[in-house]
Design an enzyme around this catalytic site. Structure first.
Site, PDB file in Angstrom:
ATOM      1  N   TYR A 146       0.851  -1.191   0.000  1.00 53.07           N
ATOM      2  CA  TYR A 146       0.000   0.000   0.000  1.00 53.07           C
ATOM      3  C   TYR A 146       0.883   1.236   0.000  1.00 53.07           C
ATOM      4  CZ  TYR A 146      -3.541   3.395   1.508  1.00 53.07           C
ATOM      5  OH  TYR A 146      -4.380   4.466   1.599  1.00 53.07           O
ATOM      6  N   ASP A 241       9.018   2.299   0.186  1.00 53.29           N
ATOM      7  CA  ASP A 241       8.022   2.969   1.028  1.00 53.29           C
ATOM      8  C   ASP A 241       8.305   2.614   2.478  1.00 53.29           C
ATOM      9  OD1 ASP A 241       5.702   3.724   2.433  1.00 53.29           O
ATOM     10  OD2 ASP A 241       4.467   3.495   0.641  1.00 53.29           O
ATOM     11  N   LYS A 269       4.383   8.731   9.469  1.00 55.93           N
ATOM     12  CA  LYS A 269       4.132   8.156  10.790  1.00 55.93           C
ATOM     13  C   LYS A 269       5.183   8.569  11.818  1.00 55.93           C
ATOM     14  CE  LYS A 269       1.415   4.381   8.836  1.00 55.93           C
ATOM     15  NZ  LYS A 269       0.096   4.963   9.095  1.00 55.93           N
TER      16      LYS A 269
END
Length: 434
Positions: A146, A241, A269
């Protein structure tokens, strides 16, 4: 005994009339586990409390950012100091350079970095950069990885390894995915075949270094080696990622653990310490294609927001000073070992997969190497397990296909309490079967 969630249920009913599905991100919906979500009120260290006053040991940590636990004093002090000066200026601040310097210092592959407001923005920008820097259009992603809700990456696989992807969400035009190829994670042969056929068209290959979005799935060395070798040979960009894994699995991220050197990396994050922050960075010669130095346009009114920068910088500085990673490794291993023992005790087909402080208990005998393996899991069993754990005061991701996060605020007693809760929840499930 189920916990009382009367107020949460009432407030969620109100939210559903105001917000699609009652949530501002689908990851917060509890539909897959057969109940309404609880509404959170506050957090402290390793715990969160809902508005009904129930306390939970938290293994989500806002989906990863709170590696130091909720409301860490250094982070809260930095946020308060920044807020006292103002919330946003739309102009450069010292904190932007300081956080960028911290990222460059931490991640060997990054020589320059650009701040964004989210991991999705970082991924979108990194893909555009790869295309702009190479002058090519085709990008490769892997099923189950994702990269935010970027149109080009909301793709399901075509009918074969060499076919282009098709949109997996209404509202994504076919044209947005016509240049995206979806391959199987951990299958280097597919990548070899694709590059042999279309290597000169490929702008970049993007992957989660360690996958957290189909449950925790680590990469195999041969797979990573093939990506690096083929992208270098054909002049394509290797993009990793690290929105979940950056500063989480090690101070240098998954690429430090795995021993890889990508061309471009995406962060989020942990880099914001719980505030909305993303970033992408990489080799100087690639990053200098970004506007205003180069022609690849990317902008954001609130990018580099001073309050978010202060939160992220305090988090990174604390991680560097305290080095919690060896302890996180110990706690993660203790939890994984405990889950394995109690699942074995109750005869549950399972696989526990972990890297550092991220892990998943798959209701699947495993090993889980890719999306097909992950989706073979018993999601009904996971849903029952989730509900049992929630009733015992343990807050887990509400999907079989998400990773758990251990924080530096957890301790051995909390890990053991969680294992005991899992033992009891699985015992109840075994009793229901009989």
């Amino acid at each position: 005994m189920p916990l009382d969630h009367t107020r949460s249920s009432a407030e969620f009913a109100r939210a559903r009339n105001l917000i699609p599905g009652g949530v501002n991100s689908p990851a917060r919906a509890f539909g897959a586990v057969g109940r309404d979500p609880v509404i959170m009120d506050r957090g402290e260290g390793p715990y969160v409390w809902d508005i009904d006053g129930n306390r939970y040991i938290d293994f989500i940590g806002s989906w990863g950012p709170h590696i130091l636990g909720h409301r860490h004093p250094a982070v809260m002090d930095a946020i308060a100091t920044a807020c006292a000066k103002g919330t946003s200026f739309g102009a450069p601040t010292l904190a932007e350079s300081e956080l960028a310097e911290a990222v460059v210092d931490a991640v060997d592959s990054v020589e320059m970095v650009r701040m964004t407001n989210s991991g999705t923005e970082a991924a979108m920008s990194a893909i555009r950069l790869a295309r702009g820097a190479t002058g090519r259009d085709v990008v490769v992603k892997f099923a189950g990885n994702y990269h935010g809700h970027v149109d080009a990456m909301l793709v399901s696989a075509g009918s074969g390894a060499l076919t282009l992807g098709t949109p997996s969400s209404p509202g994504v035009p076919a044209g947005c995915t016509n240049d995206t190829v979806v391959l199987t994670y951990n299958e280097p042969g597919q990548l070899e075949e694709l590059f042999a056929a279309r290597g000169e068209e490929i702008a970049g290959v993007f992957l989660e270094g360690v996958v957290g979005n189909m449950g925790l799935v680590p990469p195999e060395p041969e797979f990573l080696a093939a990506i690096r070798r083929l992208t270098e040979k054909h002049g394509a960009v290797m993009g990793v990622d690290e929105v979940m894994t950056g500063f989480r699995l090690a101070y240098g991220g998954a690429q430090e653990v795995l021993g890889i050197t990508p061309d471009v990396s995406m962060f989020g994050k942990v880099i914001g310490g719980g505030m909305p922050v993303g970033a992408y960075g990489g080799r100087r010669d690639i990053m200098e294609h970004v506007s205003p130095v180069g022609p690849v346009y990317q902008a954001g009114t609130l990018s580099g927001n001073p309050v978010a920068m202060a939160s992220g910088l305090a988090t990174l500085r604390t991680l560097k000073e305290t080095n919690p990673y060896p302890r996180l490794e110990e706690l993660g291993a203790r939890l994984a070992r405990g889950f394995d023992e109690v699942a074995t005790k109750h005869g549950v087909p399972h696989a526990v997969q972990r890297v550092g402080s991220m892990l998943t208990l798959f209701f699947n005998p495993g090993p889980v190497r890719n999306l097909d393996d992950a989706t073979a899991s018993d999601t009904d069993a996971f849903a029952r397990f989730f509900r049992g754990m929630l009733d015992r005061g343990v807050y887990l991701p509400c999907s079989q296909f998400e990773a758990m996060f251990v924080s530096a605020a957890h301790d051995e007693a909390m890990i053991d309490e969680t294992i005991a809760a899992a033992d009891a929840a699985l015992a109840d499930m075994a009793s229901d079967r009989t």
